[in-house]
Design a protein around this motif. Sequence first.
Motif, short mmCIF file in Angstrom:
data_model
loop_
_atom_site.label_atom_id
_atom_site.label_comp_id
_atom_site.label_asym_id
_atom_site.label_seq_id
_atom_site.Cartn_x
_atom_site.Cartn_y
_atom_site.Cartn_z
N ASP A 128 0.83 -1.20 0.00
CA ASP A 128 0.00 0.00 0.00
C ASP A 128 0.86 1.25 0.00
O ASP A 128 0.59 2.22 -0.73
CB ASP A 128 -0.91 0.02 1.24
N LEU A 129 1.90 1.26 0.81
CA LEU A 129 2.77 2.43 0.89
C LEU A 129 3.47 2.72 -0.43
O LEU A 129 3.56 3.88 -0.86
CB LEU A 129 3.81 2.23 2.00
N GLN A 130 3.93 1.66 -1.08
CA GLN A 130 4.60 1.86 -2.37
C GLN A 130 3.61 2.33 -3.43
O GLN A 130 3.95 3.16 -4.28
CB GLN A 130 5.28 0.57 -2.81
N ARG A 131 2.37 1.83 -3.34
CA ARG A 131 1.35 2.22 -4.31
C ARG A 131 1.02 3.71 -4.19
O ARG A 131 0.69 4.37 -5.17
CB ARG A 131 0.10 1.37 -4.13
N ILE A 132 1.11 4.25 -2.97
CA ILE A 132 0.79 5.67 -2.81
C ILE A 132 2.03 6.56 -2.90
O ILE A 132 1.96 7.76 -2.62
CB ILE A 132 0.03 5.93 -1.48
N GLY A 133 3.15 5.94 -3.28
CA GLY A 133 4.30 6.76 -3.65
C GLY A 133 5.48 6.78 -2.71
O GLY A 133 6.45 7.51 -2.95
N LEU A 134 5.47 6.00 -1.63
CA LEU A 134 6.63 5.98 -0.74
C LEU A 134 7.67 5.01 -1.30
O LEU A 134 7.37 3.82 -1.50
CB LEU A 134 6.22 5.55 0.67
N PRO A 135 8.88 5.47 -1.58
CA PRO A 135 9.90 4.59 -2.15
C PRO A 135 10.21 3.40 -1.24
O PRO A 135 10.16 3.52 -0.01
CB PRO A 135 11.12 5.51 -2.29
N GLU A 136 10.53 2.29 -1.87
CA GLU A 136 10.79 1.06 -1.11
C GLU A 136 11.92 1.24 -0.10
O GLU A 136 11.89 0.66 0.99
CB GLU A 136 11.12 -0.07 -2.08
N ASN A 137 12.93 2.06 -0.45
CA ASN A 137 14.06 2.23 0.46
C ASN A 137 13.74 3.12 1.65
O ASN A 137 14.59 3.34 2.51
CB ASN A 137 15.29 2.75 -0.29
N ARG A 138 12.52 3.63 1.72
CA ARG A 138 12.09 4.40 2.88
C ARG A 138 11.07 3.62 3.73
O ARG A 138 10.39 4.19 4.58
CB ARG A 138 11.51 5.75 2.44
N ILE A 139 10.97 2.32 3.44
CA ILE A 139 10.11 1.42 4.21
C ILE A 139 10.99 0.36 4.86
O ILE A 139 11.56 -0.49 4.18
CB ILE A 139 9.05 0.75 3.30
#
Length: 306
Positions: A289-300
């Motif tokens: 969900d986070l990646q779908r709304i635009g948060l880059p993977e390296n910030r998760i």
Amino acid sequence: MSVPCFVRMVARSFAGGSKLFRPAVLCSCKDTVTRKMSSRRQTDHLERTANVHRDMELFPARVSEIIKESDTVKRLRLEVPHPDFSFRAGQWVDFFLPGVETVGGFSICSNPGLLQREGVIELAVKYTHHPPAHWIHTKCSVDSQVAVRVGGNFFFDPQPSDPVVDLLLIAGGVGINPLYSILLHAADLLRHADGHRYTPGHTHLCYSAKNTKELLFKNTIVDICHERPDSFSCDFHVTQQSSDIEQELQPYTISGRISEEELQRYVDSERTLCYLCGPPPMIEKVSSDLQRIGLPENRILFEKWW
């Protein structure tokens, strides 16, 4: 300083250089970590974390207080007097117990500031039949002697020159433990902010549990949000609430799972840094969900509890 006999024995037993205890290169906190809350064999925690950085020194500790955190969770307060003992917010300990061969692995739920001020750390442990957790719930008492060793690549340890980030902390069940440590650390940094220390941005906690009785640390979390509403906020999610929600928790509590729409309100693709801890299915969905709304993977950043 008196060292319990069983601590000396444990330290000697690992001095031979077992491959499970070789020093590891300190990895970035952006690494993914997967651990198991209970195990069938005594080496499960050690095997699953064999490639994760851990300090090599074993420190004696004394149980100074036992607190009933919920119907199924006990919080241990441990005195660790050695001046060399330290940890980063979000890390865990290998937990060695007298008369128990199985080594436990529990996240530290307190923050580094408490250790610096009072020389103690805290662990919140849910009851299971896994030998270390079972010992804590059935045999542990004040003045019990144990030993701990710090490990883990999942932590928040900003340096003064690091860019300011907004923290998004997302917890499922007892996955709250390392995130609560991070929340407390962020609060400490803000309370003692000056030109020589890192000052975090806004911190938002999304915390999901079956019901409000299983929301650990909820009173302190709410107090922090009241103290600094400009810097801290929280949402409690309950998925199986069968009774009325306590009045003081109603402003913070939502029925149902953490939604993509809610997450979107707290995500800035350039400023948000997200820490996730909970069951693997939850981690996978929320990360997606986070990646779908635009948060880059390296910030998760996440740690899975099995």
